[in-house]
Design an enzyme around this catalytic site. Structure first.
Site, short mmCIF file in Angstrom:
data_model
loop_
_atom_site.label_atom_id
_atom_site.label_comp_id
_atom_site.label_asym_id
_atom_site.label_seq_id
_atom_site.Cartn_x
_atom_site.Cartn_y
_atom_site.Cartn_z
N ARG A 222 -12.31 38.76 7.93
CA ARG A 222 -13.54 38.88 7.14
C ARG A 222 -14.18 40.24 7.38
NH1 ARG A 222 -15.78 33.99 9.68
NH2 ARG A 222 -14.64 32.33 8.66
N GLU B 127 -0.77 35.99 -1.52
CA GLU B 127 -1.20 34.78 -2.20
C GLU B 127 -1.38 35.01 -3.69
OE1 GLU B 127 -4.68 34.19 0.22
OE2 GLU B 127 -6.04 34.94 -1.31
N HIS C 80 -10.23 41.02 -1.22
CA HIS C 80 -10.53 40.02 -2.24
C HIS C 80 -11.63 39.06 -1.81
CE1 HIS C 80 -7.46 38.15 0.36
NE2 HIS C 80 -8.03 36.99 0.07
N HIS D 31 -5.88 39.83 4.13
CA HIS D 31 -4.87 39.21 4.99
C HIS D 31 -3.81 40.25 5.35
CE1 HIS D 31 -6.68 35.52 3.65
NE2 HIS D 31 -6.32 35.76 2.40
ZN ZN Z 1 -7.27 35.04 0.67
#
Ligand code: ZN
Length: 318
Positions: A194, A116, A174, A99
């Protein structure tokens, strides 16, 4: 000042399972329940007020109706609602992804970036996830390993157990692995790039879209920076453990033996996500019941409230 039960929006992404319906009492007709967005003002999946006189409003509508004061003074610096909390049931591997940070995301996507945190609520024996790189690599190596499908040779796989915590600052590569159920606390953003998707196809039979060029712009090509281990703190009737704290959220794991007095001060609302147990939450005006899987929102400045009943929960403030 209010204690509100919330109900989520759901996502049926291809890697999802059915545990959120089967074990966490989620009322959802989708074949797969990959994610429930438990605390959300995001347009892609709002959460709803499910108790009291405002039941049926989205959380965003509730805040609009009662004013931003219900969020607390620490939210004043955020133009948008700052965070998003999800339960995620990965029956299969999620894509390898990254991200962007706030600067890049605001410029390119028109929304917040995404830092996150994952709390491992439950997992299969031997379950693994992907967290950053084994060692630093160059931009050239990153590009060539994406091109020849050898990226996983340099990424860091971690075996997980219940209660583990992963802090994932924006830019950290991740992937949640199969057999893991996670509580995710994140910035209010739905921007994901992605990089690798195991060659899978989406519902339309086509490979899911990759975002390799944007991922090259934003990925930190080094080992992930985890949050330092913190001690368990003993309080009257419960323990708390700080899971992580950053400029966007501060999250604790709570273990309440039979009853505990907590507080929502003027600085921030309180989000409680109940992971085990049946409880009653009471302040001077009202009482609501909550059980495993339920999400509760307590407005800032509500003062003290009591949680009656043994439970495990994740508590988040801004
Ligand atoms: Zn994520």
């Amino acid at each position: 000042m209010a204690i509100l039960k919330l109900s989520p929006s759901f996502k049926d992404y291809i890697w999802g399972g059915t545990r959120l319906r089967d074990e966490y009492s989620k009322k959802c007709d989708l074949d797969r329940v990959a994610e429930s967005w438990e605390l959300s003002c995001h347009k892609d999946g709002p959460s709803f007020v499910a108790s009291g006189g405002d039941a049926g409003l989205t959380l965003a509508e509730y805040i609009e109706k009662h004013g931003r004061g219900v969020l607390g003074s620490d939210c004043e610096s955020f133009e948008e609602f700052p965070i998003l909390i999800k339960l995620i049931d990965a029956k299969d591997n999620l894509s390898v992804q990254v991200h962007p940070d706030n600067d890049y995301a605001m410029r390119v996507e028109g929304e917040y970036g995404k830092t996150e945190m994952w709390y491992i609520v439950d997992c299969d024996e031997g379950a693994q996830l992907l967290y950053g790189f084994k060692h630093e690599i160059s931009k050239e190596e990153f590009a060539s390993r994406i091109a020849d499908n050898t990226l996983l040779e340099v990424t860091n796989s971690v075996k997980v157990k219940k209660g583990d915590v992963f802090f994932i600052r924006s830019g950290t590569l991740h992937a949640i692995g199969k057999g893991i159920l996670i509580a995710e606390i994140q910035q209010n953003s739905n921007t994901t790039y992605r990089i690798y998707d195991y060659g899978r196809v989406g519902a339309d039979g086509k490979p899911r879209q990759l975002h390799v060029e944007k991922a090259k712009d934003v990925t930190t090509l080094a080992p992930a920076q985890s949050y330092p281990e913190t001690p368990v703190e003993q309080h009257d009737g419960y323990t708390s453990k700080l899971l992580s704290s950053c400029e966007y959220f501060t999250t604790y794991a709570l273990d309440i033996e039979a009853s505990a007095e907590l507080e929502a001060d003027e600085k921030s609302f309180v989000s409680l996500l109940i992971l085990e147990g049946d409880v009653k939450l009471t302040n001077e005006n009202e009482t609501i019941e909550a059980k495993k899987g339920d999400s509760v929102f307590i407005t800032a400045g509500s003062g003290k409230f009591t949680v009656c009943g043994g439970c495990k929960a994740v508590m988040t403030k801004v």
